[in-house]
Design a protein around this motif. Sequence first.
Motif, mmCIF file in Angstrom:
data_model
loop_
_atom_site.group_PDB
_atom_site.id
_atom_site.type_symbol
_atom_site.label_atom_id
_atom_site.label_comp_id
_atom_site.label_asym_id
_atom_site.label_seq_id
_atom_site.Cartn_x
_atom_site.Cartn_y
_atom_site.Cartn_z
ATOM 1 N N ALA A 50 0.805 -1.225 0.000
ATOM 2 C CA ALA A 50 0.000 0.000 0.000
ATOM 3 C C ALA A 50 0.831 1.265 0.000
ATOM 4 O O ALA A 50 0.425 2.278 -0.577
ATOM 5 C CB ALA A 50 -0.963 -0.010 1.187
ATOM 6 N N ARG A 51 2.007 1.243 0.612
ATOM 7 C CA ARG A 51 2.803 2.470 0.670
ATOM 8 C C ARG A 51 3.236 2.937 -0.722
ATOM 9 O O ARG A 51 3.428 4.122 -0.926
ATOM 10 C CB ARG A 51 3.984 2.320 1.617
ATOM 11 N N CYS A 52 3.351 2.037 -1.683
ATOM 12 C CA CYS A 52 3.716 2.435 -3.048
ATOM 13 C C CYS A 52 2.519 2.445 -4.002
ATOM 14 O O CYS A 52 2.442 3.289 -4.888
ATOM 15 C CB CYS A 52 4.785 1.505 -3.614
ATOM 16 N N HIS A 53 1.611 1.489 -3.840
ATOM 17 C CA HIS A 53 0.483 1.357 -4.769
ATOM 18 C C HIS A 53 -0.791 2.010 -4.260
ATOM 19 O O HIS A 53 -1.812 1.973 -4.951
ATOM 20 C CB HIS A 53 0.227 -0.123 -5.061
ATOM 21 N N GLY A 54 -0.750 2.611 -3.061
ATOM 22 C CA GLY A 54 -1.921 3.267 -2.491
ATOM 23 C C GLY A 54 -2.772 2.295 -1.698
ATOM 24 O O GLY A 54 -2.889 1.121 -2.060
ATOM 25 N N ALA A 55 -3.366 2.791 -0.613
ATOM 26 C CA ALA A 55 -4.172 1.938 0.256
ATOM 27 C C ALA A 55 -5.313 1.266 -0.498
ATOM 28 O O ALA A 55 -5.645 0.114 -0.238
ATOM 29 C CB ALA A 55 -4.731 2.753 1.426
ATOM 30 N N GLU A 56 -5.888 1.977 -1.456
ATOM 31 C CA GLU A 56 -6.991 1.419 -2.223
ATOM 32 C C GLU A 56 -6.555 0.979 -3.616
ATOM 33 O O GLU A 56 -7.385 0.727 -4.484
ATOM 34 C CB GLU A 56 -8.130 2.430 -2.291
ATOM 35 N N GLY A 57 -5.228 0.913 -3.839
ATOM 36 C CA GLY A 57 -4.709 0.446 -5.118
ATOM 37 C C GLY A 57 -4.724 1.482 -6.222
ATOM 38 O O GLY A 57 -4.538 1.137 -7.387
ATOM 39 N N PHE A 61 3.670 5.979 -5.972
ATOM 40 C CA PHE A 61 5.017 5.686 -6.475
ATOM 41 C C PHE A 61 4.947 4.498 -7.430
ATOM 42 O O PHE A 61 5.572 4.477 -8.473
ATOM 43 C CB PHE A 61 5.968 5.402 -5.307
ATOM 44 N N GLY A 62 4.159 3.500 -7.056
ATOM 45 C CA GLY A 62 3.925 2.334 -7.909
ATOM 46 C C GLY A 62 2.666 2.526 -8.734
ATOM 47 O O GLY A 62 1.843 3.389 -8.448
ATOM 48 N N PRO A 63 2.487 1.736 -9.776
ATOM 49 C CA PRO A 63 1.328 1.919 -10.655
ATOM 50 C C PRO A 63 0.010 1.534 -9.983
ATOM 51 O O PRO A 63 -0.030 0.826 -8.981
ATOM 52 C CB PRO A 63 1.627 0.994 -11.840
ATOM 53 N N LYS A 64 -1.062 1.986 -10.592
ATOM 54 C CA LYS A 64 -2.415 1.683 -10.143
ATOM 55 C C LYS A 64 -2.660 0.177 -10.247
ATOM 56 O O LYS A 64 -2.298 -0.451 -11.243
ATOM 57 C CB LYS A 64 -3.419 2.445 -11.012
ATOM 58 N N MET A 65 -3.274 -0.367 -9.203
ATOM 59 C CA MET A 65 -3.614 -1.791 -9.175
ATOM 60 C C MET A 65 -5.129 -1.996 -9.222
ATOM 61 O O MET A 65 -5.600 -3.044 -9.621
ATOM 62 C CB MET A 65 -3.082 -2.435 -7.888
ATOM 63 N N ALA A 66 -5.882 -0.981 -8.793
ATOM 64 C CA ALA A 66 -7.328 -1.092 -8.633
ATOM 65 C C ALA A 66 -8.059 -1.077 -9.971
ATOM 66 O O ALA A 66 -7.469 -0.818 -11.020
ATOM 67 C CB ALA A 66 -7.825 0.046 -7.747
ATOM 68 N N ASP A 67 -9.361 -1.332 -9.873
ATOM 69 C CA ASP A 67 -10.271 -1.271 -11.014
ATOM 70 C C ASP A 67 -9.855 -2.193 -12.161
ATOM 71 O O ASP A 67 -10.014 -1.856 -13.322
ATOM 72 C CB ASP A 67 -10.409 0.170 -11.518
ATOM 73 N N GLY A 68 -9.280 -3.326 -11.809
ATOM 74 C CA GLY A 68 -8.910 -4.316 -12.813
ATOM 75 C C GLY A 68 -7.619 -4.041 -13.551
ATOM 76 O O GLY A 68 -7.246 -4.799 -14.449
ATOM 77 N N GLN A 69 -6.907 -2.961 -13.203
ATOM 78 C CA GLN A 69 -5.668 -2.617 -13.914
ATOM 79 C C GLN A 69 -4.642 -3.742 -13.851
ATOM 80 O O GLN A 69 -3.954 -4.002 -14.829
ATOM 81 C CB GLN A 69 -5.069 -1.332 -13.360
ATOM 82 N N VAL A 70 -4.525 -4.393 -12.702
ATOM 83 C CA VAL A 70 -3.522 -5.447 -12.567
ATOM 84 C C VAL A 70 -3.839 -6.620 -13.496
ATOM 85 O O VAL A 70 -2.944 -7.232 -14.066
ATOM 86 C CB VAL A 70 -3.350 -5.880 -11.092
ATOM 87 N N VAL A 71 -5.116 -6.906 -13.693
ATOM 88 C CA VAL A 71 -5.507 -8.007 -14.583
ATOM 89 C C VAL A 71 -5.261 -7.621 -16.041
ATOM 90 O O VAL A 71 -4.881 -8.464 -16.859
ATOM 91 C CB VAL A 71 -6.975 -8.411 -14.343
ATOM 92 N N ILE A 72 -5.455 -6.348 -16.360
ATOM 93 C CA ILE A 72 -5.187 -5.885 -17.725
ATOM 94 C C ILE A 72 -3.699 -6.019 -18.041
ATOM 95 O O ILE A 72 -3.314 -6.514 -19.097
ATOM 96 C CB ILE A 72 -5.664 -4.425 -17.911
ATOM 97 N N GLY A 87 10.673 -8.971 -8.511
ATOM 98 C CA GLY A 87 10.804 -7.548 -8.780
ATOM 99 C C GLY A 87 11.087 -7.258 -10.245
ATOM 100 O O GLY A 87 11.340 -8.156 -11.043
ATOM 101 N N ARG A 88 10.992 -5.978 -10.591
ATOM 102 C CA ARG A 88 11.325 -5.526 -11.942
ATOM 103 C C ARG A 88 11.224 -4.011 -11.958
ATOM 104 O O ARG A 88 10.328 -3.441 -11.343
ATOM 105 C CB ARG A 88 10.374 -6.125 -12.973
ATOM 106 N N ASN A 89 12.132 -3.389 -12.675
ATOM 107 C CA ASN A 89 12.195 -1.929 -12.730
ATOM 108 C C ASN A 89 12.249 -1.385 -11.301
ATOM 109 O O ASN A 89 13.115 -1.759 -10.551
ATOM 110 C CB ASN A 89 11.057 -1.360 -13.564
ATOM 111 N N GLY A 90 11.307 -0.558 -10.882
ATOM 112 C CA GLY A 90 11.327 0.007 -9.537
ATOM 113 C C GLY A 90 10.705 -0.885 -8.480
ATOM 114 O O GLY A 90 10.773 -0.595 -7.293
#
Length: 114
Positions: A50-57, A61-72, A87-90
């Motif tokens: 959560a510290r990088c991807h946000g508490a709600e994704g 600092f890290g990319p968005k994970m919420a709203d199905g982005q990770v599956v896309i 890991g990869r990149n950052g």
Amino acid sequence: MRSSSALPLAVAALSLAACSPGSPDAPTGPDGQVDPVLEMGQSVYENECARCHGAEGGGGFGPKMADGQVVIVYPDIADEIDIIANGRNGMPAFADRLDPDEIEAVARYTREAL
């Protein structure tokens, strides 16, 4: 001698964290019970991601994970698990801090709850 100015900063940071909304709860199944794997994934996400991807994704600092982005981005969960582990990149590798069950749990949580 340590400076006492660090203490107020630490207290302020903890206060802000306490006021921030938490990660979405792991969903309940048809039986009304929370899947224990998703519950573990939520805990791992809150503590490690959560510290990088946000508490709600929502990203940060890290990319968005919420709203199905990770599956896309990672249609195959195995690819997401590999990124979490190695890991990869950052993105740092978590294989040395999380066991394989925790890595799979957080991958499922990001896909099913965010």
